[in-house]
Design a protein around this motif. Structure first.
Motif, PDB file in Angstrom:
ATOM      1  N   PRO A 104      -3.581  73.815  72.409  1.00  0.00           N
ATOM      2  CA  PRO A 104      -4.176  73.133  73.562  1.00  0.00           C
ATOM      3  C   PRO A 104      -4.010  71.610  73.500  1.00  0.00           C
ATOM      4  N   ILE A 105      -4.048  71.067  72.284  1.00  0.00           N
ATOM      5  CA  ILE A 105      -3.872  69.612  72.144  1.00  0.00           C
ATOM      6  C   ILE A 105      -2.418  69.240  72.467  1.00  0.00           C
ATOM      7  N   PHE A 106      -1.481  70.071  71.993  1.00  0.00           N
ATOM      8  CA  PHE A 106      -0.074  69.805  72.314  1.00  0.00           C
ATOM      9  C   PHE A 106       0.127  69.807  73.838  1.00  0.00           C
ATOM     10  N   VAL A 146       4.332  64.931  64.979  1.00  0.00           N
ATOM     11  CA  VAL A 146       3.330  65.942  64.603  1.00  0.00           C
ATOM     12  C   VAL A 146       3.606  66.369  63.158  1.00  0.00           C
ATOM     13  N   VAL A 147       2.570  66.286  62.319  1.00  0.00           N
ATOM     14  CA  VAL A 147       2.774  66.552  60.881  1.00  0.00           C
ATOM     15  C   VAL A 147       1.641  67.402  60.294  1.00  0.00           C
ATOM     16  N   GLY A 148       1.847  67.792  59.048  1.00  0.00           N
ATOM     17  CA  GLY A 148       0.774  68.404  58.244  1.00  0.00           C
ATOM     18  C   GLY A 148       0.303  69.754  58.741  1.00  0.00           C
ATOM     19  N   GLY A 149      -1.001  69.957  58.644  1.00  0.00           N
ATOM     20  CA  GLY A 149      -1.596  71.238  59.008  1.00  0.00           C
ATOM     21  C   GLY A 149      -1.320  71.630  60.452  1.00  0.00           C
ATOM     22  N   ALA A 150      -1.096  70.648  61.313  1.00  0.00           N
ATOM     23  CA  ALA A 150      -0.875  70.929  62.741  1.00  0.00           C
ATOM     24  C   ALA A 150       0.439  71.665  62.983  1.00  0.00           C
ATOM     25  N   PRO A 169       4.641  75.121  54.672  1.00  0.00           N
ATOM     26  CA  PRO A 169       3.395  75.490  53.998  1.00  0.00           C
ATOM     27  C   PRO A 169       2.280  74.464  54.263  1.00  0.00           C
ATOM     28  N   ASN A 170       1.087  74.967  54.467  1.00  0.00           N
ATOM     29  CA  ASN A 170      -0.048  74.077  54.751  1.00  0.00           C
ATOM     30  C   ASN A 170      -0.637  73.570  53.430  1.00  0.00           C
ATOM     31  N   LEU A 171      -0.062  72.500  52.907  1.00  0.00           N
ATOM     32  CA  LEU A 171      -0.488  71.937  51.623  1.00  0.00           C
ATOM     33  C   LEU A 171      -0.681  70.435  51.759  1.00  0.00           C
ATOM     34  N   ILE A 172      -1.491  69.880  50.871  1.00  0.00           N
ATOM     35  CA  ILE A 172      -1.710  68.433  50.879  1.00  0.00           C
ATOM     36  C   ILE A 172      -0.373  67.722  50.656  1.00  0.00           C
ATOM     37  N   TYR A 173       0.408  68.296  49.723  1.00  0.00           N
ATOM     38  CA  TYR A 173       1.700  67.686  49.391  1.00  0.00           C
ATOM     39  C   TYR A 173       2.603  67.596  50.627  1.00  0.00           C
ATOM     40  N   THR A 174       2.705  68.719  51.382  1.00  0.00           N
ATOM     41  CA  THR A 174       3.605  68.698  52.553  1.00  0.00           C
ATOM     42  C   THR A 174       3.091  67.713  53.595  1.00  0.00           C
ATOM     43  N   ALA A 175       1.766  67.657  53.781  1.00  0.00           N
ATOM     44  CA  ALA A 175       1.192  66.739  54.781  1.00  0.00           C
ATOM     45  C   ALA A 175       1.539  65.286  54.434  1.00  0.00           C
ATOM     46  N   ILE A 176       1.417  64.940  53.158  1.00  0.00           N
ATOM     47  CA  ILE A 176       1.703  63.559  52.729  1.00  0.00           C
ATOM     48  C   ILE A 176       3.205  63.278  52.851  1.00  0.00           C
TER      49      ILE A 176
HETATM   50  C1  LIG Z   1     -10.355  76.118  52.181  1.00  0.00           C
HETATM   51  C2  LIG Z   1      -9.041  75.362  52.032  1.00  0.00           C
HETATM   52  C3  LIG Z   1      -8.537  75.156  50.766  1.00  0.00           C
HETATM   53  C4  LIG Z   1      -7.341  74.454  50.605  1.00  0.00           C
HETATM   54  N1  LIG Z   1      -6.858  74.266  49.340  1.00  0.00           N
HETATM   55  C5  LIG Z   1      -5.729  73.560  49.166  1.00  0.00           C
HETATM   56  C6  LIG Z   1      -5.230  73.285  47.868  1.00  0.00           C
HETATM   57  O1  LIG Z   1      -5.809  73.673  46.852  1.00  0.00           O
HETATM   58  N2  LIG Z   1      -4.082  72.567  47.748  1.00  0.00           N
HETATM   59  C7  LIG Z   1      -3.402  72.102  48.837  1.00  0.00           C
HETATM   60  O2  LIG Z   1      -2.371  71.445  48.658  1.00  0.00           O
HETATM   61  N3  LIG Z   1      -3.860  72.347  50.094  1.00  0.00           N
HETATM   62  C8  LIG Z   1      -4.999  73.051  50.277  1.00  0.00           C
HETATM   63  N4  LIG Z   1      -5.463  73.293  51.554  1.00  0.00           N
HETATM   64  C9  LIG Z   1      -4.666  72.823  52.691  1.00  0.00           C
HETATM   65  C10 LIG Z   1      -4.885  71.323  52.943  1.00  0.00           C
HETATM   66  O3  LIG Z   1      -6.255  71.090  53.140  1.00  0.00           O
HETATM   67  C11 LIG Z   1      -4.091  70.919  54.173  1.00  0.00           C
HETATM   68  O4  LIG Z   1      -2.730  71.206  53.980  1.00  0.00           O
HETATM   69  C12 LIG Z   1      -4.211  69.432  54.469  1.00  0.00           C
HETATM   70  O5  LIG Z   1      -5.568  69.084  54.604  1.00  0.00           O
HETATM   71  C13 LIG Z   1      -3.476  69.087  55.753  1.00  0.00           C
HETATM   72  O6  LIG Z   1      -3.701  67.719  56.007  1.00  0.00           O
HETATM   73  P1  LIG Z   1      -3.680  67.157  57.472  1.00  0.00           P
HETATM   74  O7  LIG Z   1      -3.980  65.706  57.371  1.00  0.00           O
HETATM   75  O8  LIG Z   1      -2.415  67.554  58.128  1.00  0.00           O
HETATM   76  O9  LIG Z   1      -4.820  67.939  58.264  1.00  0.00           O
HETATM   77  P2  LIG Z   1      -6.388  67.951  58.013  1.00  0.00           P
HETATM   78  O10 LIG Z   1      -6.730  67.582  56.618  1.00  0.00           O
HETATM   79  O11 LIG Z   1      -6.839  69.284  58.544  1.00  0.00           O
HETATM   80  O12 LIG Z   1      -6.915  66.795  58.947  1.00  0.00           O
HETATM   81  C14 LIG Z   1      -6.965  66.925  60.364  1.00  0.00           C
HETATM   82  C15 LIG Z   1      -8.147  66.092  60.858  1.00  0.00           C
HETATM   83  O13 LIG Z   1      -8.101  66.035  62.290  1.00  0.00           O
HETATM   84  C16 LIG Z   1      -9.394  66.230  62.792  1.00  0.00           C
HETATM   85  N5  LIG Z   1      -9.271  66.765  64.156  1.00  0.00           N
HETATM   86  C17 LIG Z   1      -8.926  68.001  64.540  1.00  0.00           C
HETATM   87  N6  LIG Z   1      -8.919  68.090  65.880  1.00  0.00           N
HETATM   88  C18 LIG Z   1      -9.275  66.890  66.340  1.00  0.00           C
HETATM   89  C19 LIG Z   1      -9.444  66.356  67.652  1.00  0.00           C
HETATM   90  N7  LIG Z   1      -9.236  67.080  68.756  1.00  0.00           N
HETATM   91  N8  LIG Z   1      -9.827  65.069  67.763  1.00  0.00           N
HETATM   92  C20 LIG Z   1     -10.033  64.295  66.645  1.00  0.00           C
HETATM   93  N9  LIG Z   1      -9.886  64.756  65.383  1.00  0.00           N
HETATM   94  C21 LIG Z   1      -9.504  66.034  65.250  1.00  0.00           C
HETATM   95  C22 LIG Z   1     -10.046  67.202  61.837  1.00  0.00           C
HETATM   96  O14 LIG Z   1     -11.438  67.110  61.888  1.00  0.00           O
HETATM   97  C23 LIG Z   1      -9.495  66.701  60.492  1.00  0.00           C
HETATM   98  O15 LIG Z   1     -10.299  65.701  59.935  1.00  0.00           O
HETATM   99  C24 LIG Z   1      -6.655  73.962  51.746  1.00  0.00           C
HETATM  100  C25 LIG Z   1      -7.187  74.175  53.013  1.00  0.00           C
HETATM  101  C26 LIG Z   1      -8.367  74.873  53.161  1.00  0.00           C
HETATM  102  C27 LIG Z   1      -8.927  75.070  54.543  1.00  0.00           C
END
Ligand SMILES: Cc1cc2nc3c(=O)[nH]c(=O)nc-3n(C[C@H](O)[C@H](O)[C@H](O)COP(=O)(O)OP(=O)(O)OC[C@H]3O[C@@H](n4cnc5c(N)ncnc54)[C@H](O)[C@@H]3O)c2cc1C
Length: 192
Positions: A104-106, A146-150, A169-176
Motif C-alpha cells: 500500500p505504501i508503494f 527501496v531497501v531492507g525489510g521492505a 533475505p531480511n537481515l540487518i546485514y542486507t539492510a545496511i
Molecule cells: C523477531 C525478529 C528477529 C530478527 N532477528 C534477526 C537477527 O537475529 N539477525 C538479523 O540480521 N536480522 C534479524 N531480523 C530482521 C531484521 O530486524 C531486519 O532485517 C531489519 O530490521 C531490516 O531493517 P530495515 O531498516 O529495512 O527495516 P526495519 O528495521 O523494519 O525498520 C523500518 C521502520 O519503518 C517504520 N515504519 C513502517 N511503516 C511506516 C510508515 N508508514 N511510516 C513511518 N514509519 C514506518 C517501522 O516502524 C520501523 O521503525 C529479525 C526480525 C524480527 C522481526
C-alpha cells in the motif's frame, strides 16, 4: 513463537501460547513445522486459532489495552451479531504482520510493483506483488529507493533490459548493505 513455547515449558508455565492466524490454514515451512511438532511432543502448550479476526480498541477496567480475537461470528436475522472471542492484554501480544513488502505504501508513492504469475517467481507466491527496482535499488519513480525489510523476501530486479525475481533475505546485514549501495549510487549521481 517456538522460543516462547520452549521457555514457558522449561519454566513449567502451564498457560498456553495462543497462535492466531487470519487464514484457515497455517502455512509454515518444513523446518518450522518440525520444530513446532517436537516442541508439542515435549509438552509445549500451544493453542492454534485459525480464521481469527483481530480487533484493537478495547480497554479494560484497569486501563489496559486489549486485543480481541474473534473466533466465530454468527449473523442473526435481527441484525445483532453474536461472536465468540478471546481477549488478550496487549503487552502479552506479539504481532507478526508478515514479511511481504509494504505494497500500500508503494502504491501511495507511485512506486511500481509487479504481480507474480505462475512459474515465474521462486520465492514469492503467485499473485504476490513485488516492487520493481534497478540494481541500485532505485524504483520506477526516479529518486525513490527501496531497501531492507521492505524488499524482503524478494523483489523484481531490472537488469540488462530483463526483469527477474531477486531473493533478498531480511537481515540487518542486507539492510545496511543495501543502504550503503544506495548512498554510493546517489553520491556518484551527484558527482561527489
Ligand atoms: C523477531 C525478529 C528477529 C530478527 N532477528 C534477526 C537477527 O537475529 N539477525 C538479523 O540480521 N536480522 C534479524 N531480523 C530482521 C531484521 O530486524 C531486519 O532485517 C531489519 O530490521 C531490516 O531493517 P530495515 O531498516 O529495512 O527495516 P526495519 O528495521 O523494519 O525498520 C523500518 C521502520 O519503518 C517504520 N515504519 C513502517 N511503516 C511506516 C510508515 N508508514 N511510516 C513511518 N514509519 C514506518 C517501522 O516502524 C520501523 O521503525 C529479525 C526480525 C524480527 C522481526
Amino acid at each position: 513463537m517456538i522460543a516462547i513455547l520452549k521457555a514457558k515449558r522449561e519454566r513449567n508455565d502451564t498457560q498456553p501460547v495462543y497462535w492466531a492466524h487470519k487464514s484457515e490454514k497455517f502455512d509454515v515451512n518444513k523446518e518450522t513445522a518440525q520444530r513446532l511438532g517436537e516442541e508439542i511432543l515435549l509438552g509445549g502448550n500451544i493453542r492454534l486459532l485459525p480464521g481469527a479476526t483481530p480487533r484493537i480498541g478495547e480497554v479494560d477496567d484497569e486501563g489496559v489495552d486489549r486485543l480481541v480475537i474473534r473466533i466465530n461470528e454468527f449473523k442473526q436475522t435481527d441484525g445483532i451479531d453474536l461472536y465468540h472471542a478471546l481477549s488478550f492484554p496487549m503487552q502479552n501480544v506479539i504481532a507478526c504482520i508478515g514479511s511481504q513488502g509494504p505494497v500500500p505504501i508503494f502504491d501511495k508513492l507511485g512506486v511500481q510493483t509487479i504481480s507474480c504469475t505462475a512459474g515465474v517467481c521462486k520465492v514469492a507466491k503467485e499473485g504476490d506483488r513485488l516492487v520493481l527496482l534497478t540494481a541500485e535499488y532505485e524504483s520506477t519513480r526516479k529518486g525513490v529507493y527501496v531497501v531492507g525489510g521492505a524488499i524482503s523476501p524478494s523483489y523484481m530486479k531490472i537488469c540488462e533490459g530483463a526483469i527477474q525475481e531477486e531473493k533478498h533475505p531480511n537481515l540487518i546485514y542486507t539492510a545496511i548493505n543495501d543502504a550503503y549501495r544506495v548512498m554510493e549510487a546517489i553520491r556518484q549521481k551527484l558527482g561527489m
